[in-house]
Structure formats: C-alpha cells, structure tokens
Design an enzyme around this catalytic site. Structure first.
Site, PDB file in Angstrom:
ATOM      1  N   HIS A 123     -62.564   3.866   9.293  1.00  0.00           N
ATOM      2  CA  HIS A 123     -61.524   3.160   8.540  1.00  0.00           C
ATOM      3  C   HIS A 123     -60.386   4.133   8.247  1.00  0.00           C
ATOM      4  CE1 HIS A 123     -63.213  -0.883   7.831  1.00  0.00           C
ATOM      5  NE2 HIS A 123     -64.349  -0.264   8.106  1.00  0.00           N
TER       6      HIS A 123
ATOM      7  N   HIS B 229     -67.879   2.294  14.184  1.00  0.00           N
ATOM      8  CA  HIS B 229     -67.448   1.196  15.070  1.00  0.00           C
ATOM      9  C   HIS B 229     -66.201   1.508  15.906  1.00  0.00           C
ATOM     10  CE1 HIS B 229     -65.062   0.340  11.518  1.00  0.00           C
ATOM     11  NE2 HIS B 229     -65.932  -0.472  10.962  1.00  0.00           N
TER      12      HIS B 229
ATOM     13  N   ASP C 136     -73.183  -4.213  12.251  1.00  0.00           N
ATOM     14  CA  ASP C 136     -72.114  -4.337  11.248  1.00  0.00           C
ATOM     15  C   ASP C 136     -72.071  -5.770  10.717  1.00  0.00           C
ATOM     16  OD1 ASP C 136     -70.012  -3.687   9.587  1.00  0.00           O
ATOM     17  OD2 ASP C 136     -68.480  -3.766  11.138  1.00  0.00           O
TER      18      ASP C 136
END
Length: 394
Positions: free
Chosen positions: A192, A213, A279
């Site tokens: 992120h 991810h 996720d």
C-alpha cells in the site's frame, strides 16, 4: 492411536506428481511417504496435497477478523478450511487504536489450533503504516507515524508467535521501524505504497523481504509519472520484480489479475518467491450484496458482485471473495502453471516466507499432517488439520 494410511493417492510433491502412492500419519504427524499400500482411506487416484497456507486473509463466511470476537476468528478459519487452507495469518485492516489492540490480542489468544478450522500460525498487522494515498478500499481511519508509543505495543506479539507488519517505505520513520523491530523477530512487508524504486531498494537494505499483493495498491512508472518530472522512474512494482531478495504474492482469483500478469509474475519471481494469497473478505461463501470490509459499523461498505469485491460505485476492486482452492485452479488452468508448482505457491512457499517450513507446507516425514484431497478438477474433497478431518469439508 492407530496409524492412518491414505492409499491409492496421486501425491503432489513440491517438484512432481507421484501416482499410486501413500501417506501414513500418526498422532498428527506424517510418519511415512511411500509407494503403493493398502489402507483405511482409499483415495481412488485423487490428488493428495499439503494443506494450503494463506498469508493474507481478512475474512469469510460473513465474518471479518476485525469484528473483534473469538467467534468471528473461528468462523473465518472454518470457512477457509473448507477451501483447503489449513494454516493462515489473520490480517487486519485500517482501523482505530483499540481495534488494532483487540485484533492482536485475539491473534495471541487463538494462536494454534482452531477447532474444525484452519490453524492460526501468525498475525499479519496491516493498516496503520500504509501510505494514506495508497489505502485502496481500506477505511480512511488511523494512519500512524511509527513511534515507540505505537510500535512497542503493536509488536509485542512477536515475542510469542510469528508477526508480519506491513509498512510503506516512503512514510516518516519507516526506516526506524524496520531497523528497530526486525532484530526483535518482526517480519516486515512493504505494501500500500506509492514509493519509488530507490525507496524500495532502501527498504530492502533495512530488512524488508516481502511485498504485498503484486500489481495491486502499489506504484509503478506510469503512476509516478503523473506527479513527477522526467526522467521516468520505477516504483514498487518494478522494484519487486527486480530484487531477488524480495518475495511477493498474487491474488489469483481471476478478477484482480489477468492470466498474462499471473504468468509474468510466475516467470520473473518463480515458484519459490511467489505465493498465492486470497486477500479475501467476509463475503466468501456468501451471496452477492453489500458487506463491511473491516469491522461491522466502522469499516468500509463494499459490494460482492460477479465473483469479486468492488467499491459501492463499481469503479475499483475491493478484495477477493474466493478461497485458496479457486486461486489454485486459476493459477493452474488459466495461467498454465504446472500443478506441483502451483500447489507449492499455495503451501511450501508461503510457509517459507513465514519461516515455518519445517512444520508445514509439504508432504514430508515429521511435518504436521495438514492435508487436502483434490479431485482432478482441483475441487476440495477432504481436508485434514493435524490428522483430524475438518468438519464441514466438502
């Protein structure tokens, strides 16, 4: 306790398939991996694979780890066990201080076996150290500058169990956080983030070893070009592909990433540095509709629609709604990854990333008897955690 033998199985080993083989278990451990045998459980040639290990999972079956109750934790673990996951690390969302504290407390309380569900083998502390502009679908709540007053209390769990903390390399005090707590046993991911290639390179030198991810909620040269002058520079995406020190993960639900991106990740990182993760949020095994991503009443409202989570306005993805078995099928059938390697990315590779590969992740003598039986279409037929049949398995 009598030895249990699984016979007439096609074993899925890390590097090959072994037909007409057997596995014997005793007192929750694998005691023999061998050739043809007669046993109480004849698998009729179906695949026998190690149980899946999910490093990045938020919820399932209507529950989220941020709901803050032991029953919510157990519900999520039971849900993912039905999909072949036998070990997982609960993953938090952006939340508030008290919610973070409750999440970590429950991870510690429920560390180990969860009856009839996947085993909690660690904790993934995920949210307060994001870069706010890269928060994705997470609630816009408490983003923190790492300091002793928050970091000390958030990392105490590492004294008792594996703890993973995600940090965006570009935020203030990120270097201090990693250099201070990595020597104390905390494992650090980067994610992120809108960090540059050089900022990720610096993070590798501090001790960051995994990227959350791949392709999702991260910077690349095109995103950075929107806000920076020439020359073009790489971001987290390019750095992840470049640095051999970094492992990473993909959400292989067929919605977040196309087969060509899955193939690219597999080719560049390889099956030993690329894990499959779900996720997934609370809408796994639930009907289409609106759900809370994160804690009920204080998270973010999202939709489950057409096999994926999306924002209410439908303009962006908002988490996965599938189990690990679906991700395995996508990786094998859609991306063309050989089955032993696809299973490795769902089992042994994530176990190695977390540092627990001596206990789980492959069919080897001495390891826990965490097993999943799959038919030829890779649908889950039976799941065993520590040698015990998981209730509710297909």
């Amino acid at each position: 306790m009598a030895v249990t033998v699984f016979a007439n199985a096609t074993l899925v080993l890390p590097d090959r398939l072994v037909p007409n083989a057997s596995v014997a278990i005793d007192r929750g451990r694998i005691v023999e991996v061998g050739g043809p045998a007669k046993g109480a459980i004849d698998l009729g040639g179906m695949y026998l694979a190690p149980g899946f290990v999910d490093l990045h999972v938020h919820g399932g079956d209507g529950a989220d780890f941020m709901d803050g109750t032991a029953e919510a934790f157990r519900a999520v673990c039971r849900c993912h066990a039905r999909h072949g996951t036998t070990s997982l690390t609960p993953t938090s969302t952006v939340a508030t201080g008290p919610q973070y504290d409750q999440f970590l407390a429950l991870c510690g309380e429920l560390y180990g076996d969860v009856p009839s569900g996947a085993r909690i083998i660690g904790s993934h502390f995920y949210g307060p150290y994001f870069a706010r502009p890269a928060r994705g679908c997470h609630p816009d709540q408490e983003f923190l500058v790492p300091k002793p007053e928050n970091a000390d209390r958030f990392t105490k769990l590492a004294e008792r169990m594996p703890l993973v903390v995600t940090v965006a390399p570009e935020i203030e005090n990120a270097e201090w956080l990693v250099r201070t707590y990595a020597p104390r046993g905390v494992r650090f991911n980067a994610g992120h983030s809108h960090g540059t290639f050089s900022q990720v390179e610096a993070a590798v030198s501090w001790g960051v070893r995994h990227i959350d991810h791949l392709f999702c909620a991260m910077s690349d040269r095109a995103r950075l070009r929107l806000s920076q002058a020439f020359p073009m520079r790489g971001g987290m995406l390019e750095a992840t592909l470049f640095f051999d020190e970094l492992s990473t993960e993909v959400i292989a639900d067929g919605k977040h990433l196309s087969p060509d991106l899955l193939r690219l990740a597999y080719k560049v990182k390889g099956p030993d540095r690329l894990a499959l993760v779900t996720d997934s949020m609370r809408a796994v095994d639930q009907p289409d509709g609106e759900y809370w991503f994160g804690a009920i009443g204080s998270g973010e409202r999202v939709l489950k629609k057409d096999g994926v989570g999306v924002t209410l306005d439908g303009t962006a993805l908002a988490s996965c709604v599938m189990g690990m078995d679906h991700c395995l099928r996508t990786m094998h059938f859609s991306a063309g990854v050989p089955l032993p390697e696809a299973v490795r990315m769902a089992s042994l590779t994530p176990a190695r990333i977390l540092g627990v590969e001596s206990e789980i992740g492959s069919l080897e003598v001495g390891k826990r008897a965490d097993l999943v039986v799959l038919d030829r279409a890779l649908n889950v037929q039976q799941v065993f955690v520590g040698g015990e049949r998981v209730s509710g398995a297909a």
